[in-house]
Scaffold this active site. Structure first.
Site, PDB file in Angstrom:
ATOM      1  N   GLN A 111      -2.644 -10.679  -4.427  1.00  0.00           N
ATOM      2  CA  GLN A 111      -2.203 -11.405  -3.238  1.00  0.00           C
ATOM      3  C   GLN A 111      -3.375 -11.878  -2.394  1.00  0.00           C
ATOM      4  O   GLN A 111      -3.366 -12.981  -1.847  1.00  0.00           O
ATOM      5  CB  GLN A 111      -1.278 -10.522  -2.402  1.00  0.00           C
ATOM      6  CG  GLN A 111      -0.875 -11.107  -1.063  1.00  0.00           C
ATOM      7  CD  GLN A 111      -0.135 -12.430  -1.186  1.00  0.00           C
ATOM      8  OE1 GLN A 111       0.500 -12.706  -2.203  1.00  0.00           O
ATOM      9  NE2 GLN A 111      -0.219 -13.265  -0.149  1.00  0.00           N
ATOM     10  N   GLU A 112      -4.405 -11.045  -2.291  1.00  0.00           N
ATOM     11  CA  GLU A 112      -5.529 -11.366  -1.420  1.00  0.00           C
ATOM     12  C   GLU A 112      -6.411 -12.488  -1.982  1.00  0.00           C
ATOM     13  O   GLU A 112      -6.830 -13.380  -1.239  1.00  0.00           O
ATOM     14  CB  GLU A 112      -6.386 -10.117  -1.185  1.00  0.00           C
ATOM     15  CG  GLU A 112      -5.735  -9.055  -0.314  1.00  0.00           C
ATOM     16  CD  GLU A 112      -5.659  -9.459   1.141  1.00  0.00           C
ATOM     17  OE1 GLU A 112      -6.306 -10.446   1.535  1.00  0.00           O
ATOM     18  OE2 GLU A 112      -4.950  -8.777   1.900  1.00  0.00           O
ATOM     19  N   SER A 113      -6.724 -12.431  -3.267  1.00  0.00           N
ATOM     20  CA  SER A 113      -7.746 -13.351  -3.784  1.00  0.00           C
ATOM     21  C   SER A 113      -7.447 -13.952  -5.148  1.00  0.00           C
ATOM     22  O   SER A 113      -8.247 -14.742  -5.655  1.00  0.00           O
ATOM     23  CB  SER A 113      -9.087 -12.607  -3.881  1.00  0.00           C
ATOM     24  OG  SER A 113      -9.016 -11.610  -4.898  1.00  0.00           O
TER      25      SER A 113
ATOM     26  N   TYR B  96       3.622 -11.272   3.576  1.00  0.00           N
ATOM     27  CA  TYR B  96       2.575 -10.580   2.823  1.00  0.00           C
ATOM     28  C   TYR B  96       3.116  -9.298   2.210  1.00  0.00           C
ATOM     29  O   TYR B  96       2.930  -9.033   1.017  1.00  0.00           O
ATOM     30  CB  TYR B  96       1.407 -10.279   3.757  1.00  0.00           C
ATOM     31  CG  TYR B  96       0.287  -9.471   3.144  1.00  0.00           C
ATOM     32  CD1 TYR B  96      -0.762 -10.095   2.488  1.00  0.00           C
ATOM     33  CD2 TYR B  96       0.275  -8.076   3.225  1.00  0.00           C
ATOM     34  CE1 TYR B  96      -1.802  -9.362   1.932  1.00  0.00           C
ATOM     35  CE2 TYR B  96      -0.750  -7.334   2.670  1.00  0.00           C
ATOM     36  CZ  TYR B  96      -1.788  -7.981   2.022  1.00  0.00           C
ATOM     37  OH  TYR B  96      -2.799  -7.248   1.465  1.00  0.00           O
TER      38      TYR B  96
END
Length: 206
Positions: A80-82, A186
């Site tokens: 999800q982050e990168s 998120y």
């Protein structure tokens, strides 16, 4: 056979064929629906998320084990982050695989009893610090994964304030509602990815 009889015969054949065609169409529709449901349930993740480079995945597992974390949760957060891009930079300045802010890295270094890192794009550093931070948030928020994820996104101070609001938390530990749209989305995404990674891991584990 007269033309009239031939026409009647063709009509009977068409009427007889119609139920078979209808049943075949219904069967195809059911199969397609089943495939869609299974694919949505099990493979929320694209192939590039499942086929992580072995060298990187080994580092994820090693660091997760050091902190007592489920590596599937770490994989979900990184995705999800990168999207597993070690050079990723957010619009607010978060860096690397686990999108760490420089100030957060300073705080983590203090937890670890180390000097602050000079390169958050370094894979080993980013994983070590990001996983340490995630483990800290899980411990701080009583092991509640959604709450810890909300803190990873919005910050632990903000989430601690939410937990004191009876309209957002009935027990002071779990969030029944998340006020920030971004953070709510998120958490939902990471939890879906986490479930998908766990399903994939269960299939490949002997």
């Amino acid at each position: 056979m007269t033309p009239s009889k031939r026409r009647k015969s063709r009509r009977r054949k068409r009427r007889a064929a119609f139920p078979r065609l209808f049943l075949l169409a219904m069967l195809c529709a059911l199969v397609a629906a089943a495939v869609f449901v299974l694919s949505r349930r099990t493979f929320e993740l694209p192939l590039e998320a499942i086929h992580i480079a072995p060298s990187l995945d080994s580092k994820i597992q090693h660091n997760a084990a050091d902190q007592g974390l489920d590596p599937d949760l770490v994989r979900a957060v990184i995705f999800q982050e990168s999207r597993f891009d070690p050079d990723a930079t957010s619009r607010v300045g978060a860096q690397g695989l686990m999108q760490l802010m420089p100030q957060t890295a300073v705080d983590i270094a203090d937890m670890r009893g180390e000097e602050p890192p000079t390169d958050l794009y370094d894979i080993d550093t980013n994983l070590a610090y990001g996983i340490t931070y995630l483990a800290y948030l899980l411990e701080r928020f009583d092991g509640k994964v959604p709450t810890a994820l909300a803190a990873y996104n919005a910050g632990p101070t903000v989430v601690a304030e939410w937990l004191t609001d009876p309209s957002l938390s009935a027990d002071g530990l779990t969030l029944s509602s998340i006020p920030y749209d971004e953070t709510r989305g998120y958490v939902e995404k990471v939890m879906k990815y986490y479930e998908s990674y766990r399903e994939v891991s269960a299939r490949v584990t002997p």
